[in-house]
Design a protein around this motif. Structure first.
Motif, mmCIF file in Angstrom:
data_model
loop_
_atom_site.group_PDB
_atom_site.id
_atom_site.type_symbol
_atom_site.label_atom_id
_atom_site.label_comp_id
_atom_site.label_asym_id
_atom_site.label_seq_id
_atom_site.Cartn_x
_atom_site.Cartn_y
_atom_site.Cartn_z
ATOM 1 N N VAL A 138 0.852 -1.294 0.173
ATOM 2 C CA VAL A 138 0.100 0.139 -0.030
ATOM 3 C C VAL A 138 1.045 1.192 0.081
ATOM 4 O O VAL A 138 1.955 1.138 0.350
ATOM 5 N N TYR A 139 0.213 2.348 -0.173
ATOM 6 C CA TYR A 139 0.984 3.714 -0.165
ATOM 7 C C TYR A 139 0.346 4.579 0.716
ATOM 8 O O TYR A 139 1.032 5.571 1.372
ATOM 9 N N THR A 140 -1.041 4.600 1.016
ATOM 10 C CA THR A 140 -1.673 5.674 1.935
ATOM 11 C C THR A 140 -2.147 5.117 3.235
ATOM 12 O O THR A 140 -2.433 4.070 3.164
ATOM 13 N N ASN A 141 -2.562 6.114 3.927
ATOM 14 C CA ASN A 141 -3.171 5.515 5.463
ATOM 15 C C ASN A 141 -4.533 5.067 4.951
ATOM 16 O O ASN A 141 -4.944 4.261 5.990
ATOM 17 N N THR A 142 -5.255 5.682 4.094
ATOM 18 C CA THR A 142 -6.604 5.407 3.986
ATOM 19 C C THR A 142 -6.548 3.873 3.441
ATOM 20 O O THR A 142 -7.408 3.143 3.771
ATOM 21 N N GLN A 143 -5.737 3.543 2.756
ATOM 22 C CA GLN A 143 -5.277 2.202 2.299
ATOM 23 C C GLN A 143 -5.167 1.118 3.639
ATOM 24 O O GLN A 143 -5.539 -0.107 3.618
ATOM 25 N N LEU A 144 -4.141 1.596 4.171
ATOM 26 C CA LEU A 144 -3.818 1.034 5.518
ATOM 27 C C LEU A 144 -5.007 0.649 6.221
ATOM 28 O O LEU A 144 -5.441 -0.303 6.862
ATOM 29 N N GLU A 145 -5.775 1.955 6.462
ATOM 30 C CA GLU A 145 -6.940 1.626 7.249
ATOM 31 C C GLU A 145 -7.933 0.548 6.892
ATOM 32 O O GLU A 145 -8.778 -0.109 7.600
ATOM 33 N N SER A 146 -8.075 0.600 5.633
ATOM 34 C CA SER A 146 -9.125 -0.441 5.017
ATOM 35 C C SER A 146 -8.822 -1.963 5.292
ATOM 36 O O SER A 146 -9.525 -2.770 4.925
ATOM 37 N N ASN A 149 -9.643 -4.739 9.092
ATOM 38 C CA ASN A 149 -10.429 -5.738 9.227
ATOM 39 C C ASN A 149 -10.518 -7.012 8.092
ATOM 40 O O ASN A 149 -11.534 -7.781 8.088
ATOM 41 N N GLU A 150 -9.512 -6.782 7.301
ATOM 42 C CA GLU A 150 -9.230 -7.821 6.354
ATOM 43 C C GLU A 150 -8.631 -8.876 7.009
ATOM 44 O O GLU A 150 -7.267 -8.902 6.933
ATOM 45 N N ASP A 151 -9.228 -10.053 7.720
ATOM 46 C CA ASP A 151 -8.424 -11.082 8.338
ATOM 47 C C ASP A 151 -7.526 -11.983 7.568
ATOM 48 O O ASP A 151 -6.514 -12.535 7.954
ATOM 49 N N LEU A 152 -7.767 -12.108 6.329
ATOM 50 C CA LEU A 152 -7.058 -12.938 5.514
ATOM 51 C C LEU A 152 -5.546 -12.460 4.920
ATOM 52 O O LEU A 152 -4.621 -13.060 4.527
ATOM 53 N N ILE A 153 -5.619 -11.028 5.190
ATOM 54 C CA ILE A 153 -4.289 -10.303 4.866
ATOM 55 C C ILE A 153 -3.497 -10.277 6.022
ATOM 56 O O ILE A 153 -3.854 -9.656 7.131
ATOM 57 N N THR A 154 -2.503 -11.085 6.087
ATOM 58 C CA THR A 154 -1.621 -11.166 7.355
ATOM 59 C C THR A 154 -0.323 -10.450 6.993
ATOM 60 O O THR A 154 0.494 -10.226 8.373
#
Length: 289
Positions: A138-146, A149-154
């Motif tokens: 990712v690049y932005t904080n908005t993307q980080l925040e999204s 709650n994505e549990d499969l993304i570790t």
């Protein structure tokens, strides 16, 4: 500290970085560079299909060094078709001579959103032992925040450095760690910008000149190099699991490894954390002109 370093391989297959004057290293140089990295305690490579022939070069190394293989993080092309995902993973394993991938990563947040349904297939590949983790770059904080709650993304890979710093990313890094995710950071040297003289006429240097001047003052006060300051700042962060570095020569790798041994003190850490770049677009190399 070397075990916290990940060796990025974009320079293996592409001319990359604002300070890169030699282009891609030759094949023999890459093989030698990988040996130095492994012998120095670095055990993970960050690569991608988009990095020219980097996959093949890693495979050439692994063919000759079967007992000294790296863990691999790689990335899909930005526009991956869902039905090709498993065949792509198998292709990567074959090319790089490894039994599984430590992280199979979406190359961008946009790619992740566009190919969201691929998560099911990737999770199945994880169950089969072909991949260990699913990640997003990712690049932005908005993307980080999204991704909170994505549990499969570790695994989450993000930019982090002396200017794109804890003041910018800290709260979200802490939240992501609270969700049990691994944090990998890239752009420790902001693609080499930190090594430019502040008198350089390059527009991005002049735009960031006040902040670069502060960093130069810190290095003089602490009697350390910019390389030492930049690497130590990233490594010192307790919630950052790994720091990706990119090099184009053995000498550069050796210098990075030496710099990683430097320990930034708490006072200097606080000084860096106070640096605040108002226009965050200046910290994104893809937006530089």
């Amino acid at each position: 500290m070397n075990s916290k370093l990940i060796l990025g391989t974009v320079q293996f297959g592409l001319k990359y970085g604002i300070n890169n004057t030699i282009g891609k290293p030759k094949k023999d140089e890459v093989l030698s560079l990988l040996k130095v990295a492994y012998n120095s305690g670095i055990r993970v490579l960050d690569t991608a299909e988009a990095y020219g022939n980097a996959h093949q070069l890693i495979g050439n190394y692994h063919k000759k060094q079967d007992d000294f293989k790296f863990k691999i993080i790689t990335k899909f092309p930005h526009h991956i078709k869902h039905n090709l995902i498993k065949s792509k993973v198998l292709e990567y394993l074959d090319l790089m001579f490894v039994k599984n991938l430590d992280v199979m990563m979406f190359h961008s947040f946009d790619s992740f959103k566009t190919n969201y349904n691929a998560l099911k297939t990737l999770n199945e590949l994880k169950s089969e032992g072909l991949i260990n983790n699913i990640g997003v770059s990712v690049y932005t904080n908005t993307q980080l925040e999204s991704l909170l709650n994505e549990d499969l993304i570790t695994v989450v890979q993000l930019p982090f450095n002396l200017l794109d710093n804890f003041n910018v990313r800290g709260d979200l890094i802490n939240k992501l760690k609270g969700k049990g995710k691994k944090i990998h950071t890239r752009s420790a040297f902001l693609q080499g910008l930190f090594f430019k003289k502040i008198t350089d006429n390059l527009s991005i240097v002049q735009a960031l000149k006040p902040h670069l001047s502060i960093l130069n003052q810190i290095t003089k006060k602490e009697a350390c190099s910019m390389e030492e300051l930049a690497l130590s700042y990233c490594i010192k962060q307790s919630n950052i699991d790994n720091v990706i570095i990119g090099v184009d020569s053995r000498s550069q790798l050796s210098a990075n490894i030496k710099a990683a041994a430097y320990e930034i003190n708490e006072e200097t850490l606080k000084c860096v954390n106070k640096i605040s770049v108002e226009n965050l677009g200046l910290l994104n190399p893809s937006l530089w002109k």
